[in-house]
Scaffold this active site. Structure first.
Site: not given
Ligand code: MRU
Length: 347
Positions: A249, A239, A50
């Site tokens: 994000n 994101d 993730r």
């Molecule tokens: O649901 P996730 O764990 O994939 O969410 C991740 C995030 O929101 C991170 O802060 C984002 O992807 C930045 S990664 C460098």
């Protein structure tokens, strides 16, 4: 014990993808091998891998796996099918679609390669290039952002934007890792990040691994910690960033940005150029992933809400550009955050 890479390709064109299963951290550090595109899709959907950039790199390798099982004559169609399929794994992080577009383009440009083996080698090489470029972008983000960190500061971050969320080293955490490498001392507050606790489970673990002073707080403690004067800077990952700088994000980021503004604390976003979606004029159009209600009611094996209760579980929110002091990219710092400044740096 040496920590394995977040994800890595093992072997040649007929090899497989090995990734850290992040759902098991911080108590178990175990890798999982994905030998089919379906296994990569499941690993992305279940958050075994993730974080926006890591999802993109994993998907690129997923395309290689798909084509390894495709009939020889169907290479290019196999890539198209795999890209369409992998694109359904998660909707918000644009890096997924960015990486799949790169794989599609490589496939179209090389569809006349003489034999299926050469076609697979070409696809693997493109996925490895995406992987390597991500590692380099993260190092550059660290160098650009480290100058924002001063000795003695408190820095708050949300979710996990570290090495686990990228091919290596991270985005928001790369800024902190680099500042620490440069000899600065600072304290990090890691929001635990309900409902899946990426801050407590992953960010705290990564910072501890590197010997950086980290304190976990529940998400609802950030205002108090700021009011007590313990935080001088916020830095988070992203994101998807729209052309005007609005930033999606992890859910809760928008609230942190409002709190930072209320306390006069600068709020920074760190992200590679692969996280920008300049085709969207504002963050209004960013699709927000809705996840299983059980993540809220039955987190980590224990029921914490009554049977049958209604649950709303958006996985991301959008922080408006006006709350963001600057965006740290591998190409430089965008400050102030305006569409003109973003396009000047990235176009
Ligand atoms: O649901 P996730 O764990 O994939 O969410 C991740 C995030 O929101 C991170 O802060 C984002 O992807 C930045 S990664 C460098």
């Amino acid at each position: 014990m040496a920590v394995p890479r977040t994800l890595e390709w093992i072997g040649g064109p007929d090899g497989f993808l090995r990734l850290i299963d992040q759902t098991l951290l911080p108590t178990r550090l175990e890798c999982r091998d994905c030998r089919t595109v379906e296994e990569v899709w499941e690993a992305i959907r279940a958050l075994r891998v993730r974080g926006a950039p890591a999802i993109g790199v994993a998907a690129a390798y997923g395309v290689v796996l798909a084509v390894a099982r495709c009939p020889a004559a169907e290479g290019e169609q196999g890539v198209e099918r795999a890209c369409e399929y992998l694109a359904t794994a998660r909707p918000t992080a644009v890096n997924l679609f960015w990486a799949l577009d790169r794989m599609r383009r490589a496939s179209r440009e090389n569809s006349r390669l003489p034999d299926p083996e050469a076609f697979r080698r070409m696809l693997l090489s493109e996925a490895q290039t995406i992987d390597k470029e991500d590692q380099e972008m993260c190092r550059s983000i660290g160098r650009v952002g480290a100058e924002l960190i001063r000795d003695g500061q408190g820095v708050l971050t949300h979710c996990n934007a570290g090495g686990l969320a990228t091919a290596d080293f991270g985005t928001a955490l790369a800024v902190l890792f680099t500042a620490a490498e440069q000899g600065r001392n600072f304290r990090v507050f890691a929001d635990e990040t309900r409902p899946l606790l990426q801050g407590a489970r992953l960010t705290a673990w990564e910072l501890q691994q590197r010997g950086i002073d980290v304190t976990v707080i529940c998400d609802n403690m950030a205002a108090q910690v700021m009011k007590e004067g313990r935080v001088q800077l916020v830095v988070v990952g992203a994101d998807r960033i729209a052309a005007n700088g609005d930033t999606a994000n992890k859910i809760g980021t928008y609230g942190v940005a409002i709190l930072a503004q209320a306390h006069g604390i600068p709020f920074y976003v760190a992200a590679p150029s692969s996280t920008f979606d300049l085709g969207l004029s504002t963050g209004e159009a960013i699709p927000i992933e809705q996840r299983d209600p059980r993540e809220v009611t039955h987190g980590f094996g224990r029921q914490t809400a009554p049977d049958g209760v209604q649950v709303y579980n958006p996985a991301f929110d959008v922080t408006p550009a006006r709350l963001i002091a600057g965006i740290i990219t591998e190409k430089g710092l965008i400050r102030p955050v305006t569409e003109a400044a973003i396009r000047a740096l990235l176009d």
